[in-house]
Design an enzyme around this catalytic site. Structure first.
Site, PDB file in Angstrom:
ATOM      1  N   PHE A   1      -3.368   7.549  11.537  1.00 55.85           N
ATOM      2  CA  PHE A   1      -4.658   6.924  11.525  1.00 55.85           C
ATOM      3  C   PHE A   1      -4.533   5.530  10.938  1.00 55.85           C
ATOM      4  O   PHE A   1      -3.539   5.151  10.489  1.00 55.85           O
ATOM      5  CB  PHE A   1      -5.754   7.678  10.752  1.00 55.85           C
ATOM      6  CG  PHE A   1      -5.231   7.816   9.314  1.00 55.85           C
ATOM      7  CD1 PHE A   1      -5.700   7.018   8.520  1.00 55.85           C
ATOM      8  CD2 PHE A   1      -4.687   8.990   9.142  1.00 55.85           C
ATOM      9  CE1 PHE A   1      -5.342   7.142   7.126  1.00 55.85           C
ATOM     10  CE2 PHE A   1      -4.055   8.973   7.588  1.00 55.85           C
ATOM     11  CZ  PHE A   1      -4.616   8.195   6.554  1.00 55.85           C
TER      12      PHE A   1
ATOM     13  N   PHE B   1      -5.067   3.317   8.052  1.00 53.59           N
ATOM     14  CA  PHE B   1      -3.684   2.689   8.189  1.00 53.59           C
ATOM     15  C   PHE B   1      -2.727   3.409   7.618  1.00 53.59           C
ATOM     16  O   PHE B   1      -2.102   3.235   6.307  1.00 53.59           O
ATOM     17  CB  PHE B   1      -3.572   1.395   7.797  1.00 53.59           C
ATOM     18  CG  PHE B   1      -4.491   0.434   8.670  1.00 53.59           C
ATOM     19  CD1 PHE B   1      -4.283   0.062   9.744  1.00 53.59           C
ATOM     20  CD2 PHE B   1      -5.755   0.199   8.035  1.00 53.59           C
ATOM     21  CE1 PHE B   1      -5.018  -0.878  10.528  1.00 53.59           C
ATOM     22  CE2 PHE B   1      -6.657  -0.731   8.572  1.00 53.59           C
ATOM     23  CZ  PHE B   1      -6.243  -1.422   9.922  1.00 53.59           C
TER      24      PHE B   1
END
Lengths: 560, 160
Positions: free
Chosen positions: B78, B80
């Protein structure tokens, strides 16, 4: 001859298509000038040096700069150069004037599209990089401007085909002249290849406007790469056309074989498009056997480039020997290295050899796993588009701007220096990027210089990073010299009548097309185009059908 | 010129033959390795609604499971980062990764291995690998995913 100053009107009165070609090309170089400015910043980033904080508030971040670099250099500049060369050269070869109203329409569409896309780009509303990759969501004006820009190339397709049709009506039964043959097959290839991007944008615009709630990322990826690999041949073939039809003459020789040159362009028409899955080897959602089929077809596209390597080298050897070169390699020294155009092509093709070898690695189904999305990939394509294609355009500008305007080239020594520096800079940079990607898995499109975590992780590649900084400085100097030379040439007030009258340096051929069975076969362009369409339908049809019938739309996001 | 033309044509034919032979050899090699060395390219094992990745199904609970003598890992990539944040495997045992994304595209490359996945929202990627050398392996996001992309790094540990 006494130097005489002509008015602007006189220079273009006999040939208005020259003005069109000049404007198209200079718009391309203006785009390249801005896009290239961000290149050294990218190189410095991969050397651990982040200069973006100093660009605020004009430019917001690395990814905005990277988007500008990719879009301006790889879409805008390349397309405008193709629209210049692949319309102007066939018109001069056939002695026909292109439809000037439509020619200017294509120019204004390109400029208009560019300006519409530029606003969100410069406002950091479209930092989605060259590949777009939904669900990253840019401003609708970016997709719309890009679409208008690409559609201007469809006007160029018509311009070139219209020239050809008019010539055929006047010359029934004759063999199409070589440059025109190249232009026709080139534009037909682009007609087929660009469809993916056109269809993708039909999804992206309504999605960005909020009409569609989402788009399918795998489908749009696939549509993007449907165009995204053949687009490299769209960049490359104008360079090949110039290498086949003007380079031997400028070097003092002749083209070795006309029939083989036609075969090369025909093979590109057939094999350019059904290869895009090799960009998706790492994607889930596409079955391995489809990826393997595209591996095979991609390998096939290496064949016309291998033939080109032979033909261009042989033609240069003919030139070198005609210039007095003796012995096994003496002809190389006898080539006119001091001519900036010839120099640009020679150095460009030198870089193309390792570039092509790296391309075969990327296209190999299993080797690609080691380099997919690492900096090896920008290392690879900077040898092809950054070096050969760009150097072919820069070298051609050195004779084409004087030819179009009657204005002599200024600072020839700087022109030569710019090409050496560009070649050396690109060679150092791509060498470093290849190894950084291959040995340390350093990712592409990554603002590593701003991330202490990333710099710590990749610290083993420090020696290669230094090379990036060095190359960035060299390339910046090369770019400044080059843009000084061409803009100073184009903007000076001096014009020489002898230059206005000069012909395009079309080369003679040794093996002529007349009487060749191969050439008679290649002349059936309609048949070959049909076969190219069939090949695309077979190689893409089932996968695209499945993707279109099982869409899983995803909402958009802005994460930059 | 006549003589020169014949010489060039002879070399030309030889070069084209060489080029075709080289390409054919590459295709055969790629095909052979694909069939015999195990295909490490990721495959799809179904589709998933990315807006529900964080709340429903296997990916809502990112984890490593030991199944018999092997491992199965469910991974979220995802913006980050990656979940789970820590993964440990014993060397010499087969690991099967299932990876998806709840937001945008990401990369999942494990350095010094053949693991290199394009993570696409809506797609569940599957890839298997057997780590033979113990050590710490970096996981790198190699697809642009937004402003924090460069810091999207993680690691997995292979124990002896």
């Amino acid at each position: 001859m006494a130097v005489q100053t002509l008015t602007r009107f006189d220079a273009y009165a006999a040939a208005p298509e020259k003005k069109y070609a000049l404007y198209m090309m200079m718009l391309g170089f203006a785009a390249l000038a801005l896009g290239t400015f961000f290149g050294p910043l990218q190189a410095f980033n991969y050397g651990g040096l982040d200069l973006y904080p100093f660009l605020k508030p004009v430019f917001q971040n690395y990814y905005q700069g990277l988007t500008l670099h990719g879009v301006l250099n790889a879409i805008v500049f390349t397309q405008l150069f193709a629209q210049t060369i692949m319309v102007y050269l066939p018109a001069r070869e056939l002695g026909l004037r292109p439809n000037m109203k439509l020619a200017w329409l294509s120019f204004w569409m390109a400029l208009g599209g560019l300006l519409i896309a530029a606003i969100p780009l410069l406002l950091n509303e479209a930092s989605v990089l060259y590949t777009f990759y939904p669900p990253l969501k840019a401003h609708w004006a970016f997709y719309t401007g890009a679409a208008i820009f690409v559609l201007s190339s469809y006007v160029s397709i018509y311009l070139a085909l219209d020239l050809w049709w008019r010539w055929r009506r006047a010359n029934p039964g004759k063999i199409t002249p070589l440059v025109t043959y190249m232009a026709v097959t080139f534009w037909l290839m682009w007609l087929l290849a660009s469809l993916g991007l056109v269809v993708e944008v039909l999804f992206l615009i309504p999605w960005a406007l909020g009409v569609l709630p989402g788009v399918d990322p795998l489908l749009t990826r696939t549509l993007f790469w449907y165009t995204g690999h053949p687009i490299v041949y769209f960049w490359l073939l104008p360079a090949y056309t110039l290498a086949y039809t003007t380079l031997p003459k400028l070097a003092g020789g002749k083209l070795v074989s006309d029939p083989l040159a036609r075969l090369v362009f025909l093979l590109f028409l057939l094999f350019s498009v059904p290869v895009g899955f090799h960009h998706q080897f790492a994607d889930p959602g596409i079955a391995p056997y489809w990826k393997f089929i595209h591996t095979v077809l991609t390998m096939m596209v290496a064949v016309p480039s291998l033939i080109t390597a032979f033909t261009v080298a042989a033609s240069l050897e003919v030139a070198g020997r005609a210039n007095g070169g003796r012995g096994l390699l003496g002809w190389i020294a006898a080539l006119p290295w001091s001519n900036p155009t010839v120099l640009a092509f020679l150095l460009g093709f030198l870089a193309f050899i390792p570039g092509g070898a790296g391309g075969i690695v990327n296209a190999s189904f299993n080797l690609n796993q080691n380099v997919h999305n690492t900096v090896w990939i920008p290392g690879h394509f900077h040898l092809q588009v950054g070096t050969l294609v760009t150097m072919a355009a820069m070298g051609t500008a050195f004779w084409l701007i004087p030819h179009l305007t009657g204005k002599p080239l200024v600072a020839r020594g700087l022109a030569v220096a710019s090409q050496w520096l560009w070649f050396i800079g690109m060679f150092i940079m791509t060498f470093a990027l290849h190894w950084m990607g291959f040995l340390y898995a350093i990712p592409r499109r990554s603002h590593i210089a701003a991330s202490p975590l990333a710099m710590e992780a990749y610290k083993e590649s420090a020696p290669w990073m230094v090379l990036n900084i060095v190359s960035g400085i060299i390339l910046l100097v090369a770019a400044v010299l080059f843009f000084y030379v061409i803009f100073a040439t184009a903007l000076q007030s001096r014009r020489e009548p002898s230059k206005v009258m000069a012909e395009v340096p079309f080369t003679e051929v040794i093996s002529k097309p007349e009487g060749s069975g191969l050439v008679r076969l290649t002349e059936r362009v309609g048949f070959w185009f049909g076969l190219a369409v069939l090949l695309v339908v077979l190689a893409y049809g089932p996968v695209l059908f499945e993707l279109f019938t099982n869409m899983k739309p995803v909402p958009g996001m802005r994460l930059w | 010129m006549e003589h020169q033309e014949h010489v060039i044509e002879r070399y030309e034919r030889a070069w084209i033959f060489f080029g075709l032979a080289m390409i054919t050899a590459f295709i055969i090699l790629v095909g052979y390795l694909m069939l015999t060395m195990g295909n490490t390219n990721p495959v799809s094992v179904g589709r998933i609604d990315p807006t529900k990745v964080r709340t429903e199904g296997d990916f809502a609970n990112p984890r490593v499971e030991q199944v018999g003598n092997e491992y199965v890992a469910y991974i979220q990539a995802f913006s980050f980062g990656y979940l789970p944040t820590e993964m440990r495997f014993k060397a010499g045992r087969r690991v099967t990764f299932y990876i998806t994304s709840p937001d945008v595209q990401h990369g999942f490359q494990v350095e010094n291995t053949n693991i290199n996945v394009q993570v696409i929202p809506g797609e569940i990627a599957k890839v298997s690998y057997t780590f033979t050398r113990p050590g710490t392996y970096r996981i790198i996001c190699n697809e642009y995913c937004g402003i924090g992309h460069a810091s999207m790094l993680s690691q997995l540990i292979v124990e002896p």
